[in-house]
Scaffold this motif. Structure first.
Motif, PDB file in Angstrom:
ATOM      1  N   LEU A 184       9.694  85.129 -21.820  1.00 38.17           N
ATOM      2  CA  LEU A 184      10.171  85.925 -20.721  1.00 38.17           C
ATOM      3  C   LEU A 184      11.541  85.865 -19.719  1.00 38.17           C
ATOM      4  O   LEU A 184      11.275  84.564 -19.278  1.00 38.17           O
ATOM      5  N   GLU A 185      12.335  86.803 -19.536  1.00 31.74           N
ATOM      6  CA  GLU A 185      13.638  86.603 -18.819  1.00 31.74           C
ATOM      7  C   GLU A 185      14.157  85.549 -18.969  1.00 31.74           C
ATOM      8  O   GLU A 185      15.189  85.077 -18.691  1.00 31.74           O
ATOM      9  N   ASN A 186      14.351  85.203 -20.627  1.00 30.38           N
ATOM     10  CA  ASN A 186      14.991  84.709 -21.375  1.00 30.38           C
ATOM     11  C   ASN A 186      14.247  82.453 -20.366  1.00 30.38           C
ATOM     12  O   ASN A 186      15.606  82.179 -20.239  1.00 30.38           O
ATOM     13  N   GLU A 187      13.216  82.322 -20.023  1.00 31.76           N
ATOM     14  CA  GLU A 187      12.668  81.686 -20.130  1.00 31.76           C
ATOM     15  C   GLU A 187      11.317  80.794 -20.888  1.00 31.76           C
ATOM     16  O   GLU A 187      10.801  81.916 -21.565  1.00 31.76           O
ATOM     17  N   LEU A 188      11.233  79.823 -21.932  1.00 25.36           N
ATOM     18  CA  LEU A 188      10.549  80.015 -22.429  1.00 25.36           C
ATOM     19  C   LEU A 188       9.347  78.818 -21.744  1.00 25.36           C
ATOM     20  O   LEU A 188       9.294  78.395 -20.594  1.00 25.36           O
ATOM     21  N   TYR A 189       7.718  79.373 -21.923  1.00 27.42           N
ATOM     22  CA  TYR A 189       6.740  78.607 -21.262  1.00 27.42           C
ATOM     23  C   TYR A 189       5.878  78.465 -22.364  1.00 27.42           C
ATOM     24  O   TYR A 189       5.767  79.224 -23.628  1.00 27.42           O
ATOM     25  N   PHE A 190       4.878  77.846 -22.225  1.00 28.36           N
ATOM     26  CA  PHE A 190       4.187  77.018 -23.196  1.00 28.36           C
ATOM     27  C   PHE A 190       2.778  76.521 -22.161  1.00 28.36           C
ATOM     28  O   PHE A 190       2.998  75.730 -20.993  1.00 28.36           O
ATOM     29  N   GLN A 191       1.298  76.935 -23.322  1.00 27.91           N
ATOM     30  CA  GLN A 191       0.784  76.389 -22.712  1.00 27.91           C
ATOM     31  C   GLN A 191      -0.344  74.899 -23.556  1.00 27.91           C
ATOM     32  O   GLN A 191      -0.310  75.117 -25.173  1.00 27.91           O
ATOM     33  N   LEU A 192      -0.443  74.363 -22.748  1.00 26.36           N
ATOM     34  CA  LEU A 192      -1.493  72.649 -23.187  1.00 26.36           C
ATOM     35  C   LEU A 192      -3.081  72.887 -23.193  1.00 26.36           C
ATOM     36  O   LEU A 192      -3.112  73.312 -21.647  1.00 26.36           O
ATOM     37  N   VAL A 193      -3.032  73.280 -23.792  1.00 24.99           N
ATOM     38  CA  VAL A 193      -5.086  72.941 -24.179  1.00 24.99           C
ATOM     39  C   VAL A 193      -5.287  71.839 -23.046  1.00 24.99           C
ATOM     40  O   VAL A 193      -5.318  70.757 -23.368  1.00 24.99           O
ATOM     41  N   GLY A 194      -6.008  72.317 -21.986  1.00 23.82           N
ATOM     42  CA  GLY A 194      -6.890  71.205 -21.006  1.00 23.82           C
ATOM     43  C   GLY A 194      -5.930  71.288 -20.040  1.00 23.82           C
ATOM     44  O   GLY A 194      -5.668  70.281 -18.965  1.00 23.82           O
ATOM     45  N   ALA A 195      -4.182  71.637 -19.718  1.00 24.31           N
ATOM     46  CA  ALA A 195      -3.532  70.786 -19.402  1.00 24.31           C
ATOM     47  C   ALA A 195      -2.768  72.021 -18.458  1.00 24.31           C
ATOM     48  O   ALA A 195      -2.262  71.674 -17.583  1.00 24.31           O
ATOM     49  N   GLY A 196      -2.976  72.791 -19.114  1.00 27.29           N
ATOM     50  CA  GLY A 196      -2.188  74.299 -17.746  1.00 27.29           C
ATOM     51  C   GLY A 196      -1.200  75.150 -18.537  1.00 27.29           C
ATOM     52  O   GLY A 196      -0.569  74.648 -19.691  1.00 27.29           O
ATOM     53  N   LEU A 197      -0.391  76.167 -17.550  1.00 24.43           N
ATOM     54  CA  LEU A 197       1.340  76.366 -18.300  1.00 24.43           C
ATOM     55  C   LEU A 197       2.558  75.668 -17.684  1.00 24.43           C
ATOM     56  O   LEU A 197       2.175  75.692 -16.337  1.00 24.43           O
ATOM     57  N   PHE A 198       2.901  75.498 -19.191  1.00 25.75           N
ATOM     58  CA  PHE A 198       4.544  74.925 -18.859  1.00 25.75           C
ATOM     59  C   PHE A 198       5.246  75.827 -18.729  1.00 25.75           C
ATOM     60  O   PHE A 198       5.448  77.130 -19.926  1.00 25.75           O
ATOM     61  N   LYS A 199       7.128  75.190 -17.952  1.00 29.22           N
ATOM     62  CA  LYS A 199       7.974  76.152 -18.188  1.00 29.22           C
ATOM     63  C   LYS A 199       8.908  74.999 -18.678  1.00 29.22           C
ATOM     64  O   LYS A 199       8.837  73.820 -18.068  1.00 29.22           O
TER      65      LYS A 199
END
Length: 928
Positions: free
Chosen positions: A170-185
């Motif tokens: 999103l807008e030249n930034e990378l995000y990912f989600q860890l199961v049981g740990a939240g959303l990261f950038k």
């Protein structure tokens, strides 16, 4: 249509009620690749080819044909991303990329060796993204960065050791989600917590987007949240109210702030910026399957949906909206009208209406059956029906004329309407708001589908079998005062029509348009409308002139078209809207189109209608490309060749196939191709939908293949390929030199043989000439001999005559002498006797005889003298007489001696010649 065997084209029916209008959708499948094969991800390359991650491999679609490329380990392709000229894929225990080789076919390079030992057993790559020149692979086990320049893969640290459930760009930034740990950038290659687990919880993030500068999330349960930096704020959407919370697997942002959702069980849902439902595409109305695994927007703005069963494309930007009655609850639309926001449809099942903002069409009670006409005439909304004529007031219908079918209703004069029926015409009178039907016009039993009224209130009627009638009606509207019939002997009249355009009356057949001339009182095909439509393949003679507008509509096989006056001249312009007859499929001759406000048009079709606007909208620029070139020898397997460079083939490989495409995914457009092979022909082929061209048994030489595509009225630039076919060995330079040498040698041999033959012929001719000369000489000699013999014979005759004369003379003189001797011997007698003797022995007689004898036998004296030199002249004289075969008695007078004396001379001559007794003297002398 030409989207080939994998393409199923479907119009639209409804969801949420019968009358939902949807933008164009194209379904691909079922086919050997997409049916039930779980299409997971979709991407598009720079060359406009589309790629689909498929359970059987990588699926490529070039706009005309499909190609499947299995992964080396034959596993399911889970993820896909196109970056530059490479198509990256992720699969079970496999990651790598495809690149086109020099022959235009994809070749696979595995990156698994680059991962070293970091891949866990059973690991699958579910997502691929591209950011900062790096390819990002995501599996549950981690996130990997591949640097194409260094050909190196590194794995991002995951200090929490949690499974990675998704990555988002999103807008030249990378995000990912860890199961049981939240959303990261990801920041500087390291994970950074963005939304903690306390806020995300067990929600599976499926899509990140910006909404009014706020960070927004859509979860797998189709929940909508706004992140304000501290908390997630849930939004209540109309979507959730109507459809609940179906699972979603993907979403796409739209330019207008809306979003498209790919759901499990509910199909594709389009929402506006406020979360309101715009369109729902599902198995009930259009899709082949309600489970949407992936969504992708291509360069032209078309949405592609990878379904659990097949593939679909949705053109949300299209100016067309379509309604199709797949349930058969409305039927074929033959007429339409819009009044105060209410849409009326006249179909083969009745008159239906739908008020503004309502979902369903409703049947107006009492109008069941075939409707031919619905329009406003003199401020009254009238309906032409199979059972007569109705006046329409809102959702109520009142029959005002009970006749055998009403085709059309026209204004005749103020308060009076003329009606065209199956079996003639009649009139309606309007008095004090009520209608009064007049009886049928007498003596006119003809079907009257088209009616026009001129300025003199003459009624013009068009009939498919009789042509055009012009009638003057009496004041009571019951009888015909005057009637004239204009026939068109060259036309069948079937599907013909009559219309008024630009204040002129026209009659139209399928082939021609005839203009009426008031001055000549006749119809003529010499007019501008007929000229500009002559090249159009019209499917019927039906032409529709808009009331109070400048457009005249017609219908061809591949499009509907309209004519309008040119702005800068007195001519007309003609424009086409490409909607193929396969889509319209209305009965020929019953085509219909209605103009509404805001330049909107409704086109009736066999099971619904199309609504469109913005007639001037242009078609996006497209290009054509050569996908594959193959060559082969006779009855041999085709071999692919390099497309980027000119080809050079041996003489046996002189069969060449070209495969090309111009990717167009708009539903109503058909791609047509034309090509030529320079070196063989300079003429372009006829337009056709086949995306390939084959040439067999080409001769040697240089060739240029050129191909172009046409979509609607737009043509692409020309794509070309240069190639040459070498001379066969027997026509090579060496062979030609050899042929020349052999030819020269043959010429030399022929020359020698000819010369020898010439000499032989000359020699033979010379011999023949010599023979002819010899024969001629012999003939001459013969002629000379004959002449000599003739002369000799003549001389012999002369000699014989002279000899006989001499003998006779001497005999006569001798007889006289003898008689004189018997007389007295007087002196005078003796003198006469002496004279006679002198005459007989006269030397001149001998000379004369000798000369004659020599002419007849000139060599005799030489021969005999040469043989017997002792002979005297007297002997020779006797020999000459014997040569003449004279007897002794005949010789005696010549020698003036007695016969006995002659015998004695003969004896003495034998002695001199020394002849024996057996030799006859005369014979001997004759033989000399």
């Amino acid at each position: 249509m030409s989207k080939k065997i994998f393409l199923i084209l479907v119009l639209f029916c409804c969801f949420r009620g019968l009358a939902q209008e949807l933008p164009p959708v194209v379904n691909f499948g079922p086919n050997q690749y997409s049916a039930g094969n779980q299409n997971w991800m979709i991407a598009q390359a720079e060359n406009q080819n589309l790629y689909f991650a498929n359970s059987t491999g990588l699926l490529e679609y070039n706009g005309e044909s499909w190609n499947l490329y299995p992964v080396p380990n034959n596993t399911v392709v889970r993820s896909l991303k196109v970056v530059g000229n490479r198509i990256y894929i992720g699969a079970y225990m496999e990651a790598g990329y495809w690149e086109k080789d020099e022959y235009g076919r994809l070749q696979y390079t595995s990156l698994v060796p680059k991962f070293s030992s970091t891949i866990s057993d059973g690991e699958q790559f579910w997502d691929i993204e591209f950011l900062d020149d790096l390819i990002i692979f995501r599996s549950f086990g981690g996130i990997y960065f591949y640097d194409p320049k260094q050909d190196l893969i590194t794995k991002m640290d995951n200090p929490l050791g949690k499974p990675v459930s998704g990555i988002f760009k999103l807008e030249n930034e990378l995000y990912f989600q860890l199961v049981g740990a939240g959303l990261f950038k990801v920041r500087n290659g390291n994970p950074e917590l963005f939304i903690p687990i306390e806020d995300v919880g067990e929600k599976a993030v499926m899509h990140l987007y910006k909404k009014e500068q706020n960070f927004a999330i859509i979860t797998g349960k189709s929940e909508f949240f706004i992140w304000n930096g501290n908390h997630l704020i849930k939004e209540n959407q109309e979507f959730n109210t109507e459809l609940g919370n179906p699972n979603i697997l993907d979403a796409i942002d739209l330019e207008n702030g809306g979003v498209v959702l790919g759901t499990v069980g509910k199909g594709v849902v389009q929402l506006d910026a406020n979360g309101g439902i715009v369109n729902i595409f599902n198995q009930e109305n259009i899709l082949m399957n309600n489970t949407v695994l992936d969504l992708y927007m291509d360069d032209s703005g078309i949405i592609w949906a990878g379904l659990d069963y097949g593939i679909s494309s949705i053109d949300l930007k299209s100016t067309f909206l379509s309604f199709q009655d797949n349930r058969g609850e409305i039927g074929s639309v033959y007429a339409s009208h819009k009044e105060n926001g209410t849409l009326y449809l006249g179909t083969n099942q009745g008159l239906y209406f739908k008020k503004k903002k309502e979902s369903n069409f409703q049947l107006i009670k009492g109008t069941e059956g075939q409707v031919w006409f619905i329009d406003k005439v003199q401020n009254s909304l009238l309906c032409g029906h199979d059972s007569g004529t109705f006046i329409i007031d809102g959702e109520n219908a009142t029959k005002v004329c009970d006749r055998l079918g009403t085709w059309i209703v026209k204004e005749y004069k103020d308060g009076v309407f003329v009606q065209g029926h199956y079996n003639g015409i009649s009139f309606l009178r309007k008095k004090s708001g009520s209608f009064e039907a007049s009886p049928m016009l007498r003596d006119f039993p003809h079907s009257s589908k088209f009616i026009e009224i001129d300025e003199f209130q003459n009624v013009w009627v068009s009939n498919e079998h009789k042509g055009v009638f012009k009638m003057t009606i009496n004041d009571s509207l019951s009888d015909i005062v005057d009637i004239e019939n204009y026939t068109f002997s060259e036309e069948s009249g079937i599907t013909s029509s009559m219309f008024r355009y630009d204040d002129t009356l026209y009659y139209s057949s399928k082939e021609k348009i005839y203009q009426y001339s008031k001055d000549l009182d006749s119809f003529s095909k010499n007019n501008r409308l007929n000229a500009i439509t002559s090249d159009i393949d019209r499917i019927s003679g039906k032409m529709i002139s808009e009331v109070n507008r400048d457009k005249l509509w017609g219908f061809s096989n591949e499009a509907i078209f309209y004519i309008e006056p040119a702005q800068l001249s007195t001519d007309y312009n003609i424009n086409s809207i490409f909607i193929n007859q396969d889509f319209r499929n209305i009965a020929v001759g019953y085509e219909n189109i209605s103009a509404f406000e805001d330049s909107q048009y409704l086109l009736g079709i066999a099971n619904g209608y199309l609504r469109f606007k913005d007639l001037t909208a242009g078609f996006r620029e497209i290009s054509i490309k050569l996908n594959r070139v193959e060559v082969s020898a006779l009855d041999a397997t085709a071999e692919k060749v390099r497309i980027e460079q000119s080809g050079e083939f041996d003489s046996r490989h002189n069969n060449i196939n070209f495969h090309f495409s111009a990717p167009v995914h708009e539903k109503y457009y058909e791609t047509l191709y034309s090509y030529r092979l320079l070196g063989l022909s300079s003429n372009w082929s006829a337009w056709n939908d086949a995306p390939e061209a084959n040439f067999k048994n080409l001769g040697f030489g240089d060739y240029t293949f050129e191909v172009k595509a046409k979509i609607g009225n737009s043509q692409t630039k020309i794509a070309s390929y240069n190639f040459s076919i070498n001379r066969p060995f027997y026509l090579s330079a060496i062979a030609l030199i050899g042929y020349s040498l052999i030819f020269l040698l043959l010429l030399f041999l022929i020359h020698i043989i000819n010369k020898k033959h010439h000499r032989k012929v000359v020699a033979e001719n010379e011999r023949a000439l010599k023979m002819k000369n010899l024969e001629a000489e012999q003939e001459i000699i013969k002629l000379k001999n004959d002449k000599l013999e003739q002369a000799m014979a003549n001389k012999n005759r002369e000699l014989a005559v002279s000899t006989m004369s001499l003998i006779k003379k001497n005999e006569f003189l001798t007889s006289i002498k003898d008689k004189l001797k018997e007389s007295d011997g007087s002196h005078r007698v003796d003198s006469v006797i002496k004279t006679i003797d002198k005459d007989i022995s006269e030397e001149d007689n001998w000379k004369f005889f000798k000369k004659a004898f020599s002419n007849a036998d000139k060599d005799f004296f030489k021969k005999i003298k040469g043989k017997h030199p002792v002979l005297t002249s007297n002997d020779l004289k006797l020999c000459a007489y014997l040569r003449l075969n004279l007897s002794s008695k005949e010789i005696a007078p010549l020698l003036n001696i007695s016969v006995k004396s002659v015998e004695i001379k003969r004896y003495r001559l034998r002695k001199k010649m020394e002849l024996d007794r057996e030799t006859n003297l005369t014979d001997y002398i004759l033989e000399l």
